[in-house]
Design a protein around this motif. Structure first.
Motif, PDB file in Angstrom:
ATOM      1  N   SER A   2       0.837  -1.201   0.000  1.00 55.58           N
ATOM      2  CA  SER A   2       0.000   0.000   0.000  1.00 55.58           C
ATOM      3  C   SER A   2       0.867   1.244   0.000  1.00 55.58           C
ATOM      4  N   PHE A   3       0.339   2.295  -0.588  1.00 54.71           N
ATOM      5  CA  PHE A   3       0.934   3.631  -0.536  1.00 54.71           C
ATOM      6  C   PHE A   3      -0.125   4.557   0.052  1.00 54.71           C
ATOM      7  N   GLY A   4      -0.023   4.783   1.356  1.00 54.05           N
ATOM      8  CA  GLY A   4      -1.084   5.525   2.030  1.00 54.05           C
ATOM      9  C   GLY A   4      -2.376   4.722   1.992  1.00 54.05           C
ATOM     10  N   ARG A   5      -3.435   5.342   1.487  1.00 52.69           N
ATOM     11  CA  ARG A   5      -4.725   4.655   1.408  1.00 52.69           C
ATOM     12  C   ARG A   5      -4.871   3.796   0.157  1.00 52.69           C
ATOM     13  N   LEU A   6      -3.929   3.945  -0.775  1.00 53.23           N
ATOM     14  CA  LEU A   6      -4.005   3.183  -2.022  1.00 53.23           C
ATOM     15  C   LEU A   6      -3.353   1.814  -1.846  1.00 53.23           C
ATOM     16  N   LYS A   7      -4.123   0.758  -2.060  1.00 51.30           N
ATOM     17  CA  LYS A   7      -3.587  -0.595  -2.008  1.00 51.30           C
ATOM     18  C   LYS A   7      -3.207  -0.998  -3.428  1.00 51.30           C
ATOM     19  N   ALA A   8      -1.927  -0.872  -3.747  1.00 50.46           N
ATOM     20  CA  ALA A   8      -1.467  -1.101  -5.113  1.00 50.46           C
ATOM     21  C   ALA A   8      -1.421  -2.582  -5.467  1.00 50.46           C
ATOM     22  N   VAL A   9      -1.076  -3.423  -4.483  1.00 50.31           N
ATOM     23  CA  VAL A   9      -1.049  -4.878  -4.669  1.00 50.31           C
ATOM     24  C   VAL A   9      -1.788  -5.503  -3.504  1.00 50.31           C
ATOM     25  N   ASP A  10      -2.741  -6.375  -3.820  1.00 50.05           N
ATOM     26  CA  ASP A  10      -3.655  -6.885  -2.799  1.00 50.05           C
ATOM     27  C   ASP A  10      -3.736  -8.409  -2.867  1.00 50.05           C
ATOM     28  N   THR A  62      -5.300  -6.818  -7.726  1.00 48.33           N
ATOM     29  CA  THR A  62      -5.595  -8.236  -7.506  1.00 48.33           C
ATOM     30  C   THR A  62      -5.513  -9.009  -8.816  1.00 48.33           C
ATOM     31  N   MET A  63      -5.288 -10.299  -8.704  1.00 49.77           N
ATOM     32  CA  MET A  63      -5.267 -11.151  -9.881  1.00 49.77           C
ATOM     33  C   MET A  63      -6.683 -11.638 -10.174  1.00 49.77           C
ATOM     34  N   LYS A  71     -13.488  -8.295 -21.515  1.00 51.31           N
ATOM     35  CA  LYS A  71     -14.567  -8.911 -20.737  1.00 51.31           C
ATOM     36  C   LYS A  71     -14.271  -8.866 -19.246  1.00 51.31           C
ATOM     37  N   LEU A  72     -13.010  -9.052 -18.886  1.00 48.20           N
ATOM     38  CA  LEU A  72     -12.647  -9.077 -17.459  1.00 48.20           C
ATOM     39  C   LEU A  72     -12.606  -7.693 -16.835  1.00 48.20           C
ATOM     40  N   THR A  73     -12.061  -6.723 -17.570  1.00 50.47           N
ATOM     41  CA  THR A  73     -11.810  -5.393 -16.981  1.00 50.47           C
ATOM     42  C   THR A  73     -12.734  -4.313 -17.508  1.00 50.47           C
ATOM     43  N   GLY A  74     -13.375  -4.570 -18.654  1.00 48.97           N
ATOM     44  CA  GLY A  74     -14.228  -3.549 -19.252  1.00 48.97           C
ATOM     45  C   GLY A  74     -13.436  -2.465 -19.938  1.00 48.97           C
ATOM     46  N   ARG A  75     -12.129  -2.661 -20.096  1.00 47.22           N
ATOM     47  CA  ARG A  75     -11.258  -1.652 -20.686  1.00 47.22           C
ATOM     48  C   ARG A  75     -10.275  -2.292 -21.639  1.00 47.22           C
ATOM     49  N   SER A  76      -9.721  -1.480 -22.539  1.00 47.37           N
ATOM     50  CA  SER A  76      -8.609  -1.972 -23.350  1.00 47.37           C
ATOM     51  C   SER A  76      -7.349  -1.897 -22.506  1.00 47.37           C
ATOM     52  N   PHE A 122       5.799 -16.273 -18.522  1.00 46.66           N
ATOM     53  CA  PHE A 122       4.598 -15.916 -17.769  1.00 46.66           C
ATOM     54  C   PHE A 122       4.324 -14.427 -17.995  1.00 46.66           C
ATOM     55  N   SER A 123       3.172 -14.101 -18.576  1.00 48.19           N
ATOM     56  CA  SER A 123       2.840 -12.703 -18.865  1.00 48.19           C
ATOM     57  C   SER A 123       1.888 -12.146 -17.812  1.00 48.19           C
ATOM     58  N   LEU A 124       2.247 -10.985 -17.294  1.00 46.53           N
ATOM     59  CA  LEU A 124       1.432 -10.277 -16.316  1.00 46.53           C
ATOM     60  C   LEU A 124       0.803  -9.083 -17.028  1.00 46.53           C
ATOM     61  N   LEU A 125      -0.509  -9.145 -17.218  1.00 47.54           N
ATOM     62  CA  LEU A 125      -1.232  -8.127 -17.966  1.00 47.54           C
ATOM     63  C   LEU A 125      -2.157  -7.340 -17.051  1.00 47.54           C
ATOM     64  N   GLY A 126      -2.437  -6.110 -17.458  1.00 48.49           N
ATOM     65  CA  GLY A 126      -3.368  -5.287 -16.695  1.00 48.49           C
ATOM     66  C   GLY A 126      -3.410  -3.881 -17.244  1.00 48.49           C
ATOM     67  N   PRO A 127      -4.534  -3.170 -17.093  1.00 50.98           N
ATOM     68  CA  PRO A 127      -4.598  -1.772 -17.530  1.00 50.98           C
ATOM     69  C   PRO A 127      -3.681  -0.913 -16.676  1.00 50.98           C
ATOM     70  N   ASN A 128      -3.440   0.298 -17.115  1.00 52.73           N
ATOM     71  CA  ASN A 128      -2.637   1.223 -16.320  1.00 52.73           C
ATOM     72  C   ASN A 128      -3.255   1.386 -14.939  1.00 52.73           C
ATOM     73  N   GLY A 129      -2.406   1.321 -13.910  1.00 46.15           N
ATOM     74  CA  GLY A 129      -2.897   1.431 -12.539  1.00 46.15           C
ATOM     75  C   GLY A 129      -3.336   0.117 -11.924  1.00 46.15           C
ATOM     76  N   ALA A 130      -3.125  -0.987 -12.642  1.00 47.46           N
ATOM     77  CA  ALA A 130      -3.567  -2.289 -12.128  1.00 47.46           C
ATOM     78  C   ALA A 130      -2.664  -2.824 -11.025  1.00 47.46           C
ATOM     79  N   GLY A 131      -1.419  -2.333 -10.945  1.00 45.30           N
ATOM     80  CA  GLY A 131      -0.486  -2.812  -9.934  1.00 45.30           C
ATOM     81  C   GLY A 131       0.687  -3.590 -10.492  1.00 45.30           C
ATOM     82  N   LYS A 132       0.788  -3.670 -11.823  1.00 43.93           N
ATOM     83  CA  LYS A 132       1.869  -4.462 -12.437  1.00 43.93           C
ATOM     84  C   LYS A 132       3.243  -3.911 -12.088  1.00 43.93           C
TER      85      LYS A 132
END
Length: 308
Positions: free
Chosen positions: A14-22, A211-212, A300-305, A34-44
């Motif tokens: 966490s960074f203050g109130r923001l939980k970057a990795v949960d 989160t994953m 489908k999972l994130t609703g975003r590109s 092994f590919s770790l994918l996620g939109p910007n701000g996902a915690g990658k």
């Protein structure tokens, strides 16, 4: 595949109130990409920094080769990190860059020279070995940057956007090289290029909000989450939205001069759909039918590109 080289167990940051990795948990084995994918701000990025040891987790364990990484910083020698930002010495040649990086990693002179020659050959830079980094093309600089992260033959290789800014020819070279690395090491890849992830990955994990969401092979994710086929039809002029195409078997999206029709087992319905479209709008310029992709799974999972 041999044993597990990287293991995360319920890692939080966490960074203050923001939980970057949960509660992040996953493993990467030798011989695996092994590919770790996620939109910007996902915690990658935070996850990568935790694995690399530049951040300490608030909770959970990160093990490299079975040893908790925060208890043994010497494990960093077993890790190679290729960041997205180029890190080169402009006034050193390709050979000099690798020789210097090898010595920094504690390699003896002969082994460094052997690895340097082999790596330059494997990624198509042998002819440029005496060229200063500042005089290389952008694609060559990117390839040299990648070599610097693996000169010491690490067990775990972390690649952050390794294809960023590459031309098609360099992209093919880099993909072949990454495949060769996975024969003896574990590769952890982050990318915004879904085609890259689909072509390279043994397994894919999708993160969002720290989160994953899922973790599986690309084919299994496509079958489980986005099993549909997609028919894309293109016209010369914009088409008017109509309910006459509505059906239980598929969904229809209108966008300017094109339509996207999605459904399971769509192949058998294509002739009927095209006949209806021709009656409504005339003959299309072209159309294509495709299986779902990782991009479809991701949306489908994130609703975003991926780049949002």
């Amino acid at each position: 595949m041999n044993g597990i080289l990287l293991e995360l167990k319920e890692v939080d940051k966490s960074f203050g109130r923001l939980k970057a990795v949960d509660g992040l948990s996953f493993t990467v084995r030798r011989g695996e990409i092994f590919s770790l994918l996620g939109p910007n701000g996902a915690g990658k990025t935070t996850a990568i920094r935790l694995i690399a040891g530049t951040l300490e987790p608030d909770n959970g364990d990160i093990c490299i080769g079975g040893t908790p990484s925060r208890r043994n910083r010497s494990l960093n020698n077993r890790v190679g990190i290729c960041s997205q930002e180029l890190q080169l010495w402009p006034m050193l040649t390709c050979e000099e860059q690798l020789h210097f990086a090898g010595r920094l990693n504690g390699m003896d002179r002969q082994e460094t020279k052997r690895r340097t020659a082999m790596l330059l050959e494997s990624i198509g830079l042998s002819d440029q070995r005496k060229v200063l980094a500042k005089n290389l093309s952008g694609g060559m600089q990117r390839r040299l940057h990648l070599l610097l992260s693996v000169i010491h033959d690490p067990d775990l290789i972390i690649l952050d956007e390794p294809e960023a800014g590459l031309d098609p020819q360099s992209r093919i070279r880099v993909r072949e090289f990454i495949h060769s690395l996975s024969r003896t090491s574990a590769v952890l890849l982050t990318t915004h290029n879904m085609d890259e992830a689909q072509r390279l990955s043994s397994r894919v994990a999708v993160m969002d909000h720290g989160t994953m969401l899922v973790c599986d092979t690309p084919a299994a994710l496509q079958q489980r989450i986005a099993p549909e086929e997609t028919l894309e039809v293109y016209y010369q002029e914009p088409v008017q939205k109509t309910s006459e195409l509505n059906a239980l078997e598929y969904s229809v999206q209108f966008k300017d001069a094109s339509l996207r029709i999605t459904g399971e087992r769509l192949t058998e319905s294509v002739p009927h759909i095209l006949n209806r479209l021709t009656a409504l709008y005339g003959n299309p310029i072209t159309f294509s039918l495709r299986q779902s992709t990782l991009e479809d799974v991701f949306i489908k999972l994130t609703g975003r590109s991926l780049r949002e």
